[in-house]
Design an enzyme around this catalytic site. Structure first.
Site, mmCIF file in Angstrom:
data_model
loop_
_atom_site.group_PDB
_atom_site.id
_atom_site.type_symbol
_atom_site.label_atom_id
_atom_site.label_comp_id
_atom_site.label_asym_id
_atom_site.label_seq_id
_atom_site.Cartn_x
_atom_site.Cartn_y
_atom_site.Cartn_z
ATOM 1 N N GLY A 11 42.640 54.341 33.015
ATOM 2 C CA GLY A 11 42.528 54.709 34.421
ATOM 3 C C GLY A 11 41.372 55.651 34.728
ATOM 4 O O GLY A 11 41.440 56.421 35.695
ATOM 5 N N ASN A 13 38.468 54.730 35.886
ATOM 6 C CA ASN A 13 37.928 54.301 37.185
ATOM 7 C C ASN A 13 38.803 54.801 38.327
ATOM 8 O O ASN A 13 38.300 55.202 39.374
ATOM 9 C CB ASN A 13 37.804 52.772 37.239
ATOM 10 C CG ASN A 13 36.512 52.280 36.623
ATOM 11 O OD1 ASN A 13 35.430 52.482 37.184
ATOM 12 N ND2 ASN A 13 36.606 51.668 35.458
ATOM 13 N N LEU A 88 45.178 44.059 33.870
ATOM 14 C CA LEU A 88 45.007 42.930 32.957
ATOM 15 C C LEU A 88 45.943 41.754 33.216
ATOM 16 O O LEU A 88 46.021 40.828 32.425
ATOM 17 C CB LEU A 88 45.135 43.410 31.505
ATOM 18 C CG LEU A 88 44.164 44.550 31.134
ATOM 19 C CD1 LEU A 88 44.293 44.916 29.670
ATOM 20 C CD2 LEU A 88 42.716 44.186 31.473
ATOM 21 N N LYS A 89 46.627 41.785 34.340
ATOM 22 C CA LYS A 89 47.491 40.649 34.706
ATOM 23 C C LYS A 89 46.921 39.966 35.933
ATOM 24 O O LYS A 89 46.125 40.551 36.665
ATOM 25 C CB LYS A 89 48.914 41.142 35.028
ATOM 26 C CG LYS A 89 49.613 41.756 33.851
ATOM 27 C CD LYS A 89 50.075 40.692 32.877
ATOM 28 C CE LYS A 89 50.592 41.312 31.598
ATOM 29 N NZ LYS A 89 50.815 40.342 30.532
ATOM 30 N N ASN A 105 38.006 43.410 42.380
ATOM 31 C CA ASN A 105 38.203 43.671 40.949
ATOM 32 C C ASN A 105 36.882 44.126 40.352
ATOM 33 O O ASN A 105 35.823 43.653 40.760
ATOM 34 C CB ASN A 105 38.645 42.366 40.270
ATOM 35 C CG ASN A 105 38.774 42.512 38.766
ATOM 36 O OD1 ASN A 105 39.325 43.504 38.264
ATOM 37 N ND2 ASN A 105 38.284 41.535 38.020
ATOM 38 N N HIS A 107 34.797 44.043 36.842
ATOM 39 C CA HIS A 107 34.781 43.362 35.545
ATOM 40 C C HIS A 107 33.598 43.893 34.736
ATOM 41 O O HIS A 107 32.490 44.015 35.271
ATOM 42 C CB HIS A 107 34.662 41.849 35.758
ATOM 43 C CG HIS A 107 34.743 41.092 34.481
ATOM 44 N ND1 HIS A 107 35.940 40.901 33.804
ATOM 45 C CD2 HIS A 107 33.791 40.519 33.709
ATOM 46 C CE1 HIS A 107 35.706 40.222 32.694
ATOM 47 N NE2 HIS A 107 34.407 39.981 32.609
ATOM 48 N N ASP A 148 38.721 36.358 37.621
ATOM 49 C CA ASP A 148 37.293 36.729 37.622
ATOM 50 C C ASP A 148 36.422 35.717 38.366
ATOM 51 O O ASP A 148 35.329 35.375 37.914
ATOM 52 C CB ASP A 148 36.777 36.863 36.163
ATOM 53 C CG ASP A 148 37.547 37.921 35.395
ATOM 54 O OD1 ASP A 148 37.967 38.923 35.994
ATOM 55 O OD2 ASP A 148 37.731 37.743 34.174
ATOM 56 N N GLU A 177 30.080 51.592 36.150
ATOM 57 C CA GLU A 177 31.252 51.301 36.990
ATOM 58 C C GLU A 177 31.603 52.480 37.891
ATOM 59 O O GLU A 177 32.055 52.286 39.017
ATOM 60 C CB GLU A 177 32.453 50.956 36.108
ATOM 61 C CG GLU A 177 32.284 49.640 35.368
ATOM 62 C CD GLU A 177 33.506 49.234 34.556
ATOM 63 O OE1 GLU A 177 33.659 48.036 34.313
ATOM 64 O OE2 GLU A 177 34.297 50.122 34.165
HETATM 65 C C1 GAR Z 1 36.936 48.800 32.888
HETATM 66 O O1 GAR Z 1 35.778 48.752 32.101
HETATM 67 C C2 GAR Z 1 37.086 47.515 33.673
HETATM 68 O O2 GAR Z 1 35.866 46.930 34.025
HETATM 69 C C3 GAR Z 1 37.812 46.654 32.668
HETATM 70 O O3 GAR Z 1 38.747 47.502 32.081
HETATM 71 C C4 GAR Z 1 38.179 48.816 32.013
HETATM 72 C C5 GAR Z 1 39.224 49.797 32.506
HETATM 73 O O4 GAR Z 1 38.833 51.101 32.217
HETATM 74 N N1 GAR Z 1 38.423 45.535 33.314
HETATM 75 C C6 GAR Z 1 38.575 44.355 32.719
HETATM 76 O O5 GAR Z 1 38.218 44.123 31.572
HETATM 77 C C7 GAR Z 1 39.243 43.291 33.585
HETATM 78 N N2 GAR Z 1 38.878 41.974 33.171
HETATM 79 P P1 GAR Z 1 39.600 52.335 32.843
HETATM 80 O O6 GAR Z 1 41.097 52.078 32.645
HETATM 81 O O7 GAR Z 1 39.136 53.512 32.041
HETATM 82 O O8 GAR Z 1 39.244 52.421 34.279
#
Ligand code: GAR
Length: 205
Positions: A11, A13, A88-89, A105, A107, A148, A177
């Site tokens: 989490g 982000n 991830l769901k 989203n 990615h 995606d 990000e």
């Molecule tokens: C992020 O890098 C996001 O882009 C990725 O998971 C990470 C979560 O990081 N998302 C995916 O791979 C979705 N396909 P965080 O929990 O530290 O924000």
């Protein structure tokens, strides 16, 4: 806008979105955090006093019931906009339909490459390195019925060097990000995004 953020992991982000609101960059505020399981992001949200919901799709009789439970929580919390930040769901169809063009989203690669079911986190970065790519990056896109897949809102790249590991690439992309996702949210809160078929266009202020 009142935001719901969907998470499955650390989490970082999510915490960054909260920080961008506190700093005044975003008017939008996180009002609800949803996860498919207990995770670090849920713990931090609880500590920050944000309402949370944990809903494991497997604990519902059907995908429809799972979807209705999520939609219900979004409506009860009067959420305007949904952000997937490491969720991830698959987002239930009923949510995508009710929040048309209001679910985005992030990615950790340059879509449409290196996306789709099962492509998340380190798996994405390993695949990018294995393919010998010289650049990777991050993509923010509108969520539709496929993984995606929806219209791309923003993308930014980073170089991939010969000695990058999945971990070092993940770290570079996380830094991207933390700029890209708040910028995308801001475009929506200022009503500057227009979706035309497969394309999302945005207008300068
Ligand atoms: C992020 O890098 C996001 O882009 C990725 O998971 C990470 C979560 O990081 N998302 C995916 O791979 C979705 N396909 P965080 O929990 O530290 O924000």
């Amino acid at each position: 806008m009142k935001l719901a953020v969907f998470v499955s992991g650390k989490g970082t982000n999510l915490l960054n979105i909260i920080k961008k609101h506190e700093e005044g960059f975003l008017k939008s505020e996180v009002g609800l955090v949803i996860s498919n399981h207990d995770c670090e992001a849920i713990e931090s949200s609880t500590r920050a006093g944000i309402q949370t919901k944990v809903a494991d799709p497997k604990s519902f009789a059907s995908e429809v019931e799972f979807g209705n439970s999520i939609l219900d929580a979004l409506k009860k919390s009067e959420v305007d906009f949904v952000v997937l930040a490491g969720f991830l769901k698959k987002v239930p169809e009923v949510v995508v339909k009710n929040f048309e063009n209001r679910v985005i989203n992030i990615h950790p690669a340059l879509l449409p490459s290196f996306g789709g079911k099962g492509m998340y986190g380190m798996k994405v970065h390993q695949a990018v390195i294995d393919a010998g790519c010289k650049v990777s990056g991050a993509t923010v896109h509108i969520v539709d019925a496929e993984y995606d897949h929806g219209p791309i809102v923003l993308q930014r790249c980073v170089p991939v060097s010969g000695d990058d590991t999945p971990e070092s690439l993940a770290s570079k992309i996380h830094q991207l990000e933390y700029e890209l996702l708040p910028e995308a949210i801001k475009l929506f809160e200022e009503n500057r995004v227009k979706v035309e078929g497969r394309k999302a266009r945005f207008f300068l202020s």
